[in-house]
Design a protein around this motif. Structure first.
Motif, short mmCIF file in Angstrom:
data_model
loop_
_atom_site.label_atom_id
_atom_site.label_comp_id
_atom_site.label_asym_id
_atom_site.label_seq_id
_atom_site.Cartn_x
_atom_site.Cartn_y
_atom_site.Cartn_z
N ASP A 65 -2.88 6.07 -2.20
CA ASP A 65 -4.31 5.87 -1.98
C ASP A 65 -4.99 7.08 -1.35
OD1 ASP A 65 -3.40 5.80 0.64
OD2 ASP A 65 -3.71 3.64 0.91
N SER A 66 -4.25 8.17 -1.18
CA SER A 66 -4.82 9.40 -0.61
C SER A 66 -3.97 10.58 -1.07
CB SER A 66 -4.85 9.31 0.92
OG SER A 66 -3.55 9.06 1.43
N PRO A 67 -4.49 11.81 -0.97
CA PRO A 67 -3.76 12.98 -1.47
C PRO A 67 -2.48 13.27 -0.69
CG PRO A 67 -6.10 13.46 -1.23
CD PRO A 67 -5.86 12.15 -0.54
N SER A 68 -1.60 14.03 -1.34
CA SER A 68 -0.34 14.47 -0.73
C SER A 68 -0.16 15.95 -0.95
CB SER A 68 0.85 13.73 -1.34
OG SER A 68 0.83 12.35 -1.05
N THR A 69 0.53 16.60 0.00
CA THR A 69 0.95 17.99 -0.16
C THR A 69 2.44 18.08 0.14
OG1 THR A 69 -1.24 18.80 0.52
CG2 THR A 69 0.59 20.37 0.60
N LEU A 70 3.19 18.57 -0.82
CA LEU A 70 4.64 18.72 -0.69
C LEU A 70 4.92 20.21 -0.54
CD1 LEU A 70 5.75 16.22 -3.51
CD2 LEU A 70 4.89 15.75 -1.21
N ARG A 71 5.52 20.59 0.58
CA ARG A 71 5.63 22.00 0.95
C ARG A 71 7.06 22.51 0.97
NH1 ARG A 71 0.67 23.17 3.27
NH2 ARG A 71 -0.52 21.39 4.07
N ASN A 72 7.17 23.87 0.91
CA ASN A 72 8.41 24.61 1.15
C ASN A 72 9.50 24.29 0.13
OD1 ASN A 72 9.91 26.53 2.54
ND2 ASN A 72 10.63 25.08 4.10
N SER A 101 0.85 -1.19 0.00
CA SER A 101 0.00 0.00 0.00
C SER A 101 0.88 1.24 0.00
CB SER A 101 -0.90 0.02 1.24
OG SER A 101 -1.77 -1.09 1.25
N ILE A 102 0.41 2.29 -0.67
CA ILE A 102 1.12 3.57 -0.69
C ILE A 102 0.18 4.63 -0.15
CG2 ILE A 102 2.38 5.25 -2.10
CD1 ILE A 102 2.59 3.06 -4.26
N HIS A 103 0.61 5.35 0.86
CA HIS A 103 -0.22 6.37 1.49
C HIS A 103 0.26 7.77 1.10
CE1 HIS A 103 -1.53 2.90 3.60
NE2 HIS A 103 -0.47 2.83 4.40
N GLY A 104 -0.68 8.70 1.00
CA GLY A 104 -0.32 10.09 0.78
C GLY A 104 0.41 10.66 1.98
N ILE A 105 1.00 11.83 1.78
CA ILE A 105 1.82 12.44 2.84
C ILE A 105 1.71 13.95 2.75
CG2 ILE A 105 3.91 12.54 1.40
CD1 ILE A 105 5.53 11.75 3.91
N ASP A 106 1.76 14.60 3.89
CA ASP A 106 1.83 16.06 3.98
C ASP A 106 3.19 16.35 4.60
OD1 ASP A 106 1.68 18.78 4.71
OD2 ASP A 106 -0.50 18.68 4.86
N VAL A 107 4.12 16.91 3.83
CA VAL A 107 5.51 16.95 4.28
C VAL A 107 6.21 18.22 3.84
CG1 VAL A 107 6.29 15.64 2.24
CG2 VAL A 107 7.66 15.59 4.34
N ASP A 108 7.02 18.76 4.73
CA ASP A 108 7.89 19.90 4.44
C ASP A 108 9.20 19.37 3.89
OD1 ASP A 108 9.78 22.00 4.58
OD2 ASP A 108 8.76 22.94 6.28
N LEU A 109 9.50 19.68 2.64
CA LEU A 109 10.71 19.18 1.98
C LEU A 109 11.75 20.28 1.79
CD1 LEU A 109 9.05 16.90 -0.75
CD2 LEU A 109 10.02 16.22 1.44
N GLY A 110 11.63 21.36 2.56
CA GLY A 110 12.54 22.49 2.38
C GLY A 110 14.00 22.12 2.49
#
Length: 449
Positions: free
Chosen positions: A347-354, A321-330
């Motif tokens: 299987d869910s949305p992701s937000t890649l920040r900074n 399984s692959i899960h989405g992630i909300d992560v600061d990649l600065g």
């Protein structure tokens, strides 16, 4: 100008019909190799680089230093060691420092480390040094290094562009001292000044004045490597002022350094385990490192995998399984393309920040990822500082790379799960990961560890 056929050729990205189970020997780190070359060239005695990366970026760095008079001897042996070196192929570079001299011409290609790390070195040369490169290199920011070097006493002709092409008129020495720069577009501006600073008459005090500073692990890498060759460096982490780095003038020691595997280049192979629910072993993964790629252990575990660091290396296993992630990649922006590719299959949305600074990398990576994933049926939108990715059922098609090695590997990751993906100009991976297509197909053809 004729078009290189490799730039238009389409490479069918292999589709994984089963879980991968492989050992992948990842070549040496580009970031470590190119920093080590600069420090060895500025040392007061010869040094060795063991298991260096041989790629376009590192060969451009070695070629540029040779142009400036530095001796770099390459040795390859099939025996267990070279002059006391590590087990393995025995490949090593012996670096013989010499008086830096011009006139010289440096081809930077599209290598940020070459275009930013070498102008300070050229300021120490005796004579003019011209810098030129690929067309994209003209668009990449260099003003932080140019402006700082002028404050520190260098004479540079760039016709007011703040970018390539340019000529550094070396005078054999540089005053150095305090300087303020805005490194918010690239941490390499800071590293560039620190690497040569022990050879400046007054050393250097670099003060970052911008609002944010991306890729801090790369600055920590520079500091660690400076200290390892005898430089005295004061940093915010060692009790100094925030956003201020000081390097004391002094001689650098010749080192015998074994280059770590490039952990950022391990990303697509770890992603393969995650995407296929398989298992990949990366030998020689260091227990302690300043490489940003080490954060993949945390990020890909959160996205659905698990890892174990053993005496032999890193074993990464996908769960199916692959899960989405909300992560600061600065701090680890270079990992964004590979993470975006995995997120598009989650299987869910992701937000890649900074990671707004990625718009100034080998290409505008945020725009490129958005366009290419969406053209395969994805749903990616750019934000002010990153990407929002909503997984959709993807289909085959051409994945363009824009001469960007990390775009090519991102497309290959998607191709594992989506039939019919074709990578345009996969040869661009030679910038930092030679023989990627062979490593990739070898991984998929390996039946066990």
């Amino acid at each position: 100008m004729p078009v290189n056929p490799a730039h238009t050729a389409l490479w069918p990205a292999p589709y994984a019909s089963e879980a991968v189970d492989a050992t992948v020997h990842v070549p040496g780190s580009k970031s470590v190799t190119n920093r080590a070359l600069v420090l060895a060239a500025l040392a007061s005695e010869p040094g060795w680089l063991r298991r260096p990366l041989r790629s376009r970026d590192t060969l451009l760095m070695a070629g540029a230093l040779r142009e400036l008079g530095v001796g770099i001897e390459e040795t390859v042996s099939s025996s267990s060691s070279v002059a006391g070196g590590p087990e393995g192929t025995g490949e090593a570079w012996r670096v013989l420092p010499a008086g830096l001299s011009g006139p010289a011409t440096v081809d930077v290609g599209n290598a940020g480390t070459v275009m930013r790390f070498l102008p300070p070195v050229a300021a120490l040369a005796d004579g003019p040094v011209r810098f030129d490169g690929d067309p994209r290199s003209y668009e990449r920011p260099l003003n932080g290094v140019i402006d700082a070097l002028r404050v520190l006493g260098a004479r540079i002709d760039d016709d007011g562009r703040g970018a390539l092409p340019l000529t550094v008129h070396g005078s054999g020495a540089l005053d150095g001292g305090p300087v303020e720069i805005d490194a918010s577009s690239s941490s390499q501006f800071v590293s560039a000044l620190l690497l040569s600073a022990p050879r400046f008459n007054q050393g250097v005090e670099v003060r970052h004045t911008g609002s944010s500073l991306p890729s801090l692990p790369h600055i920590r890498m520079t500091v660690d490597m400076l200290r390892a060759v005898g430089a005295q460096v004061d940093t915010p982490e060692s009790g100094g002022e925030p956003n201020v780095w000081r390097v004391t003038p002094g001689a650098l020691l010749g080192r015998d350094l074994t280059i770590e595997p490039d952990l950022s280049n391990a990303q697509p192979f770890l992603a393969a385990a995650l995407v296929t629910g398989g298992r990949v072993l990366i030998p020689d993964w260091p227990a302690r490192t300043t490489q940003p790629g080490d954060r993949l252990r945390e990020i890909f575990t959160e996205m659905g995998g698990s890892c174990e660091l053993t005496d032999y290396g890193l074993v990464f296993t996908g769960s199916g399984s692959i899960h989405g992630i909300d992560v600061d990649l600065g701090d680890v922006g270079e990992l964004t393309p590979g993470i975006a590719a995995v997120a598009a299959l989650a299987d869910s949305p992701s937000t890649l920040r900074n990671v707004s600074h990625l718009r100034l990398h080998e290409t505008d990576r945020l725009a490129a990822l958005t366009k290419e994933i969406n053209e395969l049926g994805g749903d990616v939108t750019e934000t002010a500082d990153g990407l929002h990715i909503r997984p959709r059922r993807l289909h085959g098609g051409i994945f363009h790379t824009y001469d960007d090695h990390r775009m090519a590997t991102a497309g290959a990751i998607i191709g594992l799960a989506v039939e019919g993906v074709q990578i345009e100009n996969v040869a661009t991976t030679a910038k930092t990961l030679p023989d990627f297509p062979d490593l990739w197909t070898g991984m998929l053809g390996t039946s066990g560890v």
